[in-house]
Each structure stands twice: as structure tokens, then as C-alpha cells.
Design an enzyme around this catalytic site. Structure first.
Site, PDB file in Angstrom:
ATOM      1  N   ALA A  81      -5.121  -0.541  -2.512  1.00  0.00           N
ATOM      2  CA  ALA A  81      -5.541  -0.776  -1.119  1.00  0.00           C
ATOM      3  C   ALA A  81      -4.520  -0.159  -0.164  1.00  0.00           C
ATOM      4  CB  ALA A  81      -5.694  -2.268  -0.861  1.00  0.00           C
TER       5      ALA A  81
ATOM      6  N   GLY B  40      -9.651 -10.136   6.369  1.00  0.00           N
ATOM      7  CA  GLY B  40     -10.009  -9.214   5.284  1.00  0.00           C
ATOM      8  C   GLY B  40     -11.512  -9.089   5.098  1.00  0.00           C
TER       9      GLY B  40
ATOM     10  N   LYS C 172     -10.043   1.205 -10.673  1.00  0.00           N
ATOM     11  CA  LYS C 172     -10.160   2.148  -9.551  1.00  0.00           C
ATOM     12  C   LYS C 172      -9.560   3.529  -9.847  1.00  0.00           C
ATOM     13  CE  LYS C 172     -10.622  -0.987  -5.649  1.00  0.00           C
ATOM     14  NZ  LYS C 172     -10.166  -1.403  -4.331  1.00  0.00           N
TER      15      LYS C 172
ATOM     16  N   ASN D 140     -13.514   3.584  -5.387  1.00  0.00           N
ATOM     17  CA  ASN D 140     -14.135   2.248  -5.400  1.00  0.00           C
ATOM     18  C   ASN D 140     -15.658   2.322  -5.342  1.00  0.00           C
ATOM     19  OD1 ASN D 140     -14.598   2.889  -2.679  1.00  0.00           O
ATOM     20  ND2 ASN D 140     -14.524   0.722  -2.106  1.00  0.00           N
TER      21      ASN D 140
ATOM     22  N   ALA E 115       1.962  -1.388  -2.212  1.00  0.00           N
ATOM     23  CA  ALA E 115       1.866   0.035  -2.564  1.00  0.00           C
ATOM     24  C   ALA E 115       0.829   0.258  -3.662  1.00  0.00           C
ATOM     25  CB  ALA E 115       3.228   0.544  -3.010  1.00  0.00           C
ATOM     26  N   GLY E 116      -0.126  -0.665  -3.767  1.00  0.00           N
ATOM     27  CA  GLY E 116      -1.188  -0.535  -4.777  1.00  0.00           C
ATOM     28  C   GLY E 116      -2.355   0.274  -4.238  1.00  0.00           C
TER      29      GLY E 116
ATOM     30  N   LEU F 228     -17.942 -11.965  -4.390  1.00  0.00           N
ATOM     31  CA  LEU F 228     -19.009 -12.190  -3.406  1.00  0.00           C
ATOM     32  C   LEU F 228     -19.853 -10.924  -3.202  1.00  0.00           C
ATOM     33  CD1 LEU F 228     -17.140 -14.363  -0.760  1.00  0.00           C
ATOM     34  CD2 LEU F 228     -18.671 -15.094  -2.569  1.00  0.00           C
TER      35      LEU F 228
ATOM     36  N   ASP G  24     -12.877   2.214   0.658  1.00  0.00           N
ATOM     37  CA  ASP G  24     -11.817   1.302   1.121  1.00  0.00           C
ATOM     38  C   ASP G  24     -11.174   1.878   2.391  1.00  0.00           C
ATOM     39  OD1 ASP G  24     -12.084  -0.665  -0.777  1.00  0.00           O
ATOM     40  OD2 ASP G  24     -10.602   0.198  -2.152  1.00  0.00           O
TER      41      ASP G  24
HETATM   42  P1  NAP Z   1      -2.795  -3.644  -6.584  1.00  0.00           P
HETATM   43  O1  NAP Z   1      -3.134  -2.217  -6.803  1.00  0.00           O
HETATM   44  O2  NAP Z   1      -2.586  -4.538  -7.737  1.00  0.00           O
HETATM   45  O3  NAP Z   1      -1.478  -3.680  -5.682  1.00  0.00           O
HETATM   46  C1  NAP Z   1      -0.876  -4.858  -5.347  1.00  0.00           C
HETATM   47  C2  NAP Z   1       0.358  -4.610  -4.498  1.00  0.00           C
HETATM   48  O4  NAP Z   1       0.825  -5.878  -4.069  1.00  0.00           O
HETATM   49  C3  NAP Z   1       1.488  -3.943  -5.256  1.00  0.00           C
HETATM   50  O5  NAP Z   1       2.155  -3.068  -4.380  1.00  0.00           O
HETATM   51  C4  NAP Z   1       2.396  -5.122  -5.612  1.00  0.00           C
HETATM   52  O6  NAP Z   1       3.780  -4.814  -5.580  1.00  0.00           O
HETATM   53  C5  NAP Z   1       2.161  -6.061  -4.465  1.00  0.00           C
HETATM   54  N1  NAP Z   1       2.353  -7.454  -4.888  1.00  0.00           N
HETATM   55  C6  NAP Z   1       1.684  -8.107  -5.873  1.00  0.00           C
HETATM   56  N2  NAP Z   1       2.122  -9.369  -5.958  1.00  0.00           N
HETATM   57  C7  NAP Z   1       3.094  -9.510  -5.036  1.00  0.00           C
HETATM   58  C8  NAP Z   1       3.930 -10.585  -4.656  1.00  0.00           C
HETATM   59  N3  NAP Z   1       3.832 -11.779  -5.246  1.00  0.00           N
HETATM   60  N4  NAP Z   1       4.809 -10.381  -3.654  1.00  0.00           N
HETATM   61  C9  NAP Z   1       4.920  -9.184  -3.055  1.00  0.00           C
HETATM   62  N5  NAP Z   1       4.158  -8.114  -3.374  1.00  0.00           N
HETATM   63  C10 NAP Z   1       3.248  -8.285  -4.351  1.00  0.00           C
HETATM   64  O7  NAP Z   1      -3.907  -4.339  -5.681  1.00  0.00           O
HETATM   65  P2  NAP Z   1      -4.863  -3.651  -4.588  1.00  0.00           P
HETATM   66  O8  NAP Z   1      -6.097  -3.154  -5.211  1.00  0.00           O
HETATM   67  O9  NAP Z   1      -4.068  -2.721  -3.769  1.00  0.00           O
HETATM   68  O10 NAP Z   1      -5.272  -4.906  -3.721  1.00  0.00           O
HETATM   69  C11 NAP Z   1      -4.306  -5.604  -2.961  1.00  0.00           C
HETATM   70  C12 NAP Z   1      -5.028  -6.718  -2.250  1.00  0.00           C
HETATM   71  O11 NAP Z   1      -5.862  -6.147  -1.234  1.00  0.00           O
HETATM   72  C13 NAP Z   1      -6.004  -7.468  -3.162  1.00  0.00           C
HETATM   73  O12 NAP Z   1      -5.392  -8.517  -3.797  1.00  0.00           O
HETATM   74  C14 NAP Z   1      -7.096  -7.905  -2.235  1.00  0.00           C
HETATM   75  O13 NAP Z   1      -6.805  -9.179  -1.756  1.00  0.00           O
HETATM   76  C15 NAP Z   1      -7.000  -6.922  -1.097  1.00  0.00           C
HETATM   77  N6  NAP Z   1      -8.203  -6.072  -1.058  1.00  0.00           N
HETATM   78  C16 NAP Z   1      -9.152  -6.424  -0.196  1.00  0.00           C
HETATM   79  C17 NAP Z   1     -10.275  -5.679  -0.074  1.00  0.00           C
HETATM   80  C18 NAP Z   1     -11.310  -6.096   0.918  1.00  0.00           C
HETATM   81  O14 NAP Z   1     -12.419  -5.580   0.851  1.00  0.00           O
HETATM   82  N7  NAP Z   1     -10.992  -6.966   1.830  1.00  0.00           N
HETATM   83  C19 NAP Z   1     -10.460  -4.534  -0.865  1.00  0.00           C
HETATM   84  C20 NAP Z   1      -9.448  -4.174  -1.760  1.00  0.00           C
HETATM   85  C21 NAP Z   1      -8.322  -4.958  -1.846  1.00  0.00           C
HETATM   86  P3  NAP Z   1       4.538  -4.108  -6.838  1.00  0.00           P
HETATM   87  O15 NAP Z   1       4.393  -2.657  -6.604  1.00  0.00           O
HETATM   88  O16 NAP Z   1       5.926  -4.615  -6.693  1.00  0.00           O
HETATM   89  O17 NAP Z   1       3.860  -4.602  -8.072  1.00  0.00           O
END
Ligand code: NAP
Length: 520
Positions: free
Chosen positions: A342, A444, A278, A299, A339-340, A230, A315
Site C-alpha cells: 500500500a 480507510g 499482490k 491488485n 513500506a509495503g 467485505l 490501490d
Molecule cells: P504489507 O505489504 O504487509 O506492509 C506492511 C507495512 O507495515 C510494512 O512496511 C511493515 O513494516 C509495516 N508494519 C507492519 N506491522 C507493523 C508494526 N507493528 N509497527 C510498525 N510498522 C508495521 O501490507 P500492505 O499491503 O502495504 O497493507 C498495509 C495496510 O494498508 C493493510 O494492513 C491494510 O490495513 C491497509 N490497506 C487498506 C486498503 C484499503 O482499501 N483501505 C488497501 C490495501 C491496504 P516492515 O517493513 O518493518 O515489516
């Protein structure tokens, strides 16, 4: 076709009618005569593309010629003739067509953006009012190839150049300033006549293609995958509202190398960076601010006046701002799940504001590593239900895109606020569970808008139109939710209809003679 065209003429003074989509074009064309007569202000193009050239017309070359002649005689000012057809026609047949009507000579490459010069040389063997060369983008850089080609040739020829495919959006929007005299957009969603074709209304209203000129600054969101983002809707609305001469595109980059080549050659003024680039992009930038380096994720990219690329992380502001509007972060107990990237932004940002931060993560080692680096606490999932928090932040993708899952159970939500960073859908399972427990929720969408607003300010130096940005994203999410709900409603009926059809035709399909016939 006539009725559809009639409904479009008000906003579209230039319309292509795909005669090959008609089952009987020769008989149907005379019925279009009155449409053409009533709307002399509209330039209609008649196209009858044969199946061998990617169209729907199953007839022979002679039949295609007959259709185009009929179109000319019924008042079409322009017809489109594929290069392969022009090459196969006799000189007398071609001459007869030239005498009747204006001509677009076109060529479509459904595989790549290679050999443009050779293809164009073959096309210019034939005189034409316009030359239309369409290729397929298999990388972002293919758009650059197409635009350089347009810049080289458009002073001498009236031409249209565009790349098909999801990655071709750059050429669809910027091709006009590289020398393409017009471009193609679909009339309505689901009626695209080429892969990756945007809607004509999107090209006009979102990308403001009529305003794109040499001074238009180019921005974009880069990621892989990048479907349903979006960001273009939000950022283009912001540019429009603040009268910034800029356009923002969705850049689906399959590799860092392709992305950086495109950023260099266009040249792109700024980027929103999303998964999976990122972290990787930091090494490709000239410099990043200390917070970005500390978090290890960028970002936002901006090209400075010196031409160099600088990295930022908005972020952090996207997470802190909605929280600071609701509570004091000093001493606040905040649990971050995930722990990713975000989660890293949240952990470093909140720690910097004096919050007491806890991390819980599916993979313990990753959670512990982040806790160590950000100097915060790691807790086991089993301990979450035993503790109380001011805020719980979901920084996992759980709940995204209709997954209908929650990262935590109801008994684990012992908190005043739940902040779900997932913004699509707006109402996640976690948000619903929190509401049911009378916990205040932060959607979010607020992060999405705030991180985008900071990007807008870094890029333009102007305050971002936050309310406008939130409004367009909310509306887009509502439209998406409504269309998903209607699809869900229709699903049982569609299933039943499919069953009926199968049971009707199945006996015939399995009958022996029919099978033999099909084989033949
Ligand atoms: P990321 O770097 O891929 O990190 C994902 C995290 O979620 C990892 O710690 C992972 O755990 C955990 N995870 C993934 N699948 C899981 C599951 N099924 N059950 C439990 N834990 C799970 O992603 P990111 O960039 O941090 O983004 C995370 C989320 O934040 C995105 O999907 C998005 O929805 C949201 N976000 C929103 C905005 C916004 O503007 N609103 C901006 C950025 C991100 P492991 O370490 O075990 O793999």
C-alpha cells in the site's frame, strides 16, 4: 423446530428439518404434522443423520429407520438417507421406505473431494428422487472437480453436489449452473449444519443465486487469509445495482498454483488481489500496465476478450482520489508510514502528482529502498515529530482488527490531514487521536471503496455505483462494530458464569470414584 420453520416458510419454499438435532425425534415428529399440513407449498426434507455419518443422532440404524418412517407417515414428502445406511438396511426395509416417501440418497466425505465417481456409482445402485454428494474442498480447484462431475452426470440424474469447507463457496454458488438441482444454506448465523455453509439469505441476497446462469461472469477476491473480507458484499451490491450478470466470491487460495488452475478452469473474468499475492501474481499474468510494473504490485486482474490475463493497480487511485477531493497534491508534503504494497502505491502515485513525499518505516532498509525507487525522501522515526506535513498516511496494519494501537504518537501528528488506510474498524486509535487534535481525517473506507470502484469500471466498462458501495460497507462495518461491542459487554458475565460452573463441578471431577469411572 416448528416455530423456527414457521418463521422461515415465507422466503424458503424448500426446507430441510434436521431431525437428528431433536433430543427425542420419534416423539417430536408428530408435532411437526400440522406444520407440514398448513404449508403444502413448502417441500420439507426430513433428515436424521447418525453420528457415524457426521450427524447428531446417537441411535442405531434401526432407530434411524424408525425416525424416517415416522417422518414419512407424518407427511414429509422427502427424506434423506445416507448411503452407508442404505447399504446396511435389508432390501425389505428399504423397499418399505421407498413405498412411503420420496428419497434423497446422500453421501458425505468430510476429508476430501476424491473418488466422486466411485462414490456416485455406489449411490446409484439405489433408486432415488435425488442424489446428494457432498465432499470437502481442501483447495479451490476441488470446486472445479465437483462442478465437472456435476456437468458429466446431471443430465442423467437429479442430483445435488457441493463442497464443504471455507474454500467450497464456489461450488455452493456455481454448483447450480453446473447441474445441481438445489443447494443448501443455513437458516441463521451460528446454525450452519456443515463447515463453510453460507446463509440461505446470503446465497439469495448477496450472491443472487437465483439469477446465476451460464452467462453469469465470475469474479472474486483472492488472498490468504481471507476471513471477514467485505469485498463480496461491496462488489455484489455494485453488480446488482448496475444490473451486471456477475457474481463475486471470496477465494481463499493457499497457493498461487491452486489459484491459477481455478482461474483457468472456471474461467474467472476478474480478480481483486490482496495479501500475500499482490507481487507474486504479476509473473502469472500475460501483461500488466506500466504503473503496476513500476510499483511491482497488482491488485486487479481482468481477463481480456482474447482470454489473456492483464494486471492493474487500483490501490493508487484508491489513495489519490480521496486526497484530491480535499487538497491539491502538487507540492503537498505527505508522510507515508510503512513500506509495503500500500505504501508503494501511495509513494509512486503521490510522486507522480508532484507531492513532496516522505517515508518512515519500522525496518529502515525497506523504507530506504522504497524511497530510492520512488525518488522520494526517507526520514527516521525520531524526526517525524520535528516536521510538519499536509497529510500523514498510515500504510501499516497497525490499528487493524481491534489491535487498539496507533502507528504514531499524538505529538507526531503535526499535519492537516490523517489518512488511515486501515478500514476495519472504521474508528481506529489513530483516527480518534487525530480527531482529538482537530486534524481532518480520511477513513480507510474511502480507499477501499475507490479502489473497488475502479476495479468495477475496468471489469464492466460502466461507472461504479460509488454511493451504494460506500453505503453497504459502512453498514457492514457498523453491524460488525455493534456485534463486537455486545460480545465485549457479555464477556465479563460469561467469564463469571464459567467460573461458577467450574467451581460447582470441580469437586466431583477431582473425586476419586468419578475419576475411576471415567477411565473405565
Ligand atoms: P504489507 O505489504 O504487509 O506492509 C506492511 C507495512 O507495515 C510494512 O512496511 C511493515 O513494516 C509495516 N508494519 C507492519 N506491522 C507493523 C508494526 N507493528 N509497527 C510498525 N510498522 C508495521 O501490507 P500492505 O499491503 O502495504 O497493507 C498495509 C495496510 O494498508 C493493510 O494492513 C491494510 O490495513 C491497509 N490497506 C487498506 C486498503 C484499503 O482499501 N483501505 C488497501 C490495501 C491496504 P516492515 O517493513 O518493518 O515489516
Amino acid at each position: 423446530m416448528s416455530e423456527r420453520a414457521e418463521s422461515l416458510v415465507r422466503d424458503n419454499p424448500f426446507i430441510e428439518l434436521r431431525l437428528d438435532y431433536l433430543s427425542q425425534p420419534l416423539t417430536a415428529i408428530p408435532k411437526l404434522r400440522s406444520l407440514l399440513e398448513v404449508h403444502p407449498e413448502v417441500t420439507f426434507i426430513g433428515t436424521c443423520r447418525r453420528a457415524t455419518n457426521g450427524g447428531k443422532f446417537k441411535g442405531s440404524l434401526a432407530a434411524e429407520l424408525a425416525v424416517l418412517r415416522k417422518a414419512a407417515d407424518c407427511g414429509f414428502p422427502l427424506v434423506d438417507l445416507e448411503l452407508q445406511s442404505a447399504e446396511a438396511l435389508k432390501a425389505s426395509e428399504l423397499g418399505d421406505l421407498y413405498d412411503r416417501v420420496g428419497m434423497i440418497i446422500s453421501h458425505h466425505n468430510f476429508r476430501s473431494t476424491k473418488g466422486l465417481d466411485e462414490q456416485f456409482a455406489a449411490m446409484t445402485e439405489y433408486p432415488a428422487d435425488f442424489y446428494k454428494l457432498v465432499s470437502t474442498a481442501t483447495s479451490l480447484h476441488d470446486n472445479v472437480v465437483m462442478m465437472k462431475f456435476l456437468e458429466t452426470n446431471s443430465a442423467k440424474y437429479e442430483m445435488v453436489g457441493v463442497c464443504m469447507g471455507e474454500q467450497g463457496i464456489i461450488s455452493r454458488v456455481l454448483g447450480v449452473r453446473a447441474g445441481s438441482v438445489f443447494t443448501f444454506g443455513a437458516a441463521t448465523k451460528g446454525e450452519e449444519t456443515a463447515p463453510g455453509q453460507a446463509l440461505a439469505s446470503e446465497l439469495r441476497d448477496i450472491y443472487r443465486i437465483d439469477m446465476v446462469d451460464q452467462a453469469t461472469q465470475v469474479y472474486g477476491v483472492v488472498g490468504d487469509p481471507l476471513s471477514h473480507t467485505l469485498s463480496p458484499v461491496m462488489m455484489n451490491s455494485a453488480f446488482r445495482r448496475e444490473a451486471v450478470n456477475a457474481v463475486y466470491l471470496a477465494l481463499h487460495a493457499r497457493s498461487m498454483k491452486d489459484l491459477m488452475a481455478c482461474v483457468r478452469d472456471i474461467p474467472i473474468r476478474g480478480l481483486s488481489v490482496t495479501m500475500p499475492y499482490k507481487q507474486e501474481i504479476i509473473a502469472a499474468l500475460e501483461n500488466s500496465d506500466p504503473l503496476t510494473r513500476q510499483i511491482g504490485a497488482c491488485n486487479t486482474v481482468v481477463r481480456g476478450a482474447d482470454g489473456k490475463l492483464y494486471g492493474f493497480n487500483t490501490d493508487v487511485a484508491g489513495i489519490l482520489m480521496p486526497l484530491q477531493q480535499r487538497l491539491s497534491l502538487t507540492g503537498a508534503r505527505v508522510l507515508i508510514v510503512g513500506a509495503g504494497g500500500a505504501a508503494r502505491a501511495a509513494a509512486f502515485g503521490l510522486k507522480g502528482k508532484g507531492a513532496e513525499v516522505f517515508i518512515a518505516n519500522r525496518t529502515a532498509e525497506k523504507g530506504q529502498a522504497l524511497a530510492r525507487q520512488a525518488k522520494v525522501k526517507y526520514i527516521k522515526r525520531a524526526d517525524v515529530a520535528k516536521l510538519e506535513f499536509d497529510v500523514i498516511i498510515n500504510a501499516t496494519p497497525v490499528g487493524m482488527n481491534g489491535s487498539k494501537q496507533s502507528p504514531l504518537e499524538e505529538k507526531e501528528l503535526n499535519t492537516k490531514f490523517v489518512f488511515d488506510l486501515v478500514y476495519n474498524p472504521a474508528e481506529t486509535k489513530l483516527i480518534k487521536m487525530a480527531r482529538a487534535k482537530n486534524i481532518q481525517v480520511i477513513p480507510g473506507l474511502e480507499m477501499f471503496v475507490q479502489q473497488g470502484a475502479r476495479q468495477f469500471e475496468i471489469w464492466t466498462g460502466k461507472p461504479a455505483p460509488v454511493a451504494e458501495m460506500a453505503y453497504v460497507v459502512t453498514k457492514a462495518l457498523e453491524r460488525q462494530a455493534a456485534s463486537e461491542a455486545s460480545e465485549e459487554q457479555q464477556a465479563p458475565a460469561k467469564k463469571a458464569a464459567a467460573k461458577k460452573t467450574v467451581s460447582k463441578v470441580a469437586p466431583k471431577k477431582t473425586a476419586k470414584p468419578a475419576k475411576a469411572k471415567r477411565k473405565k
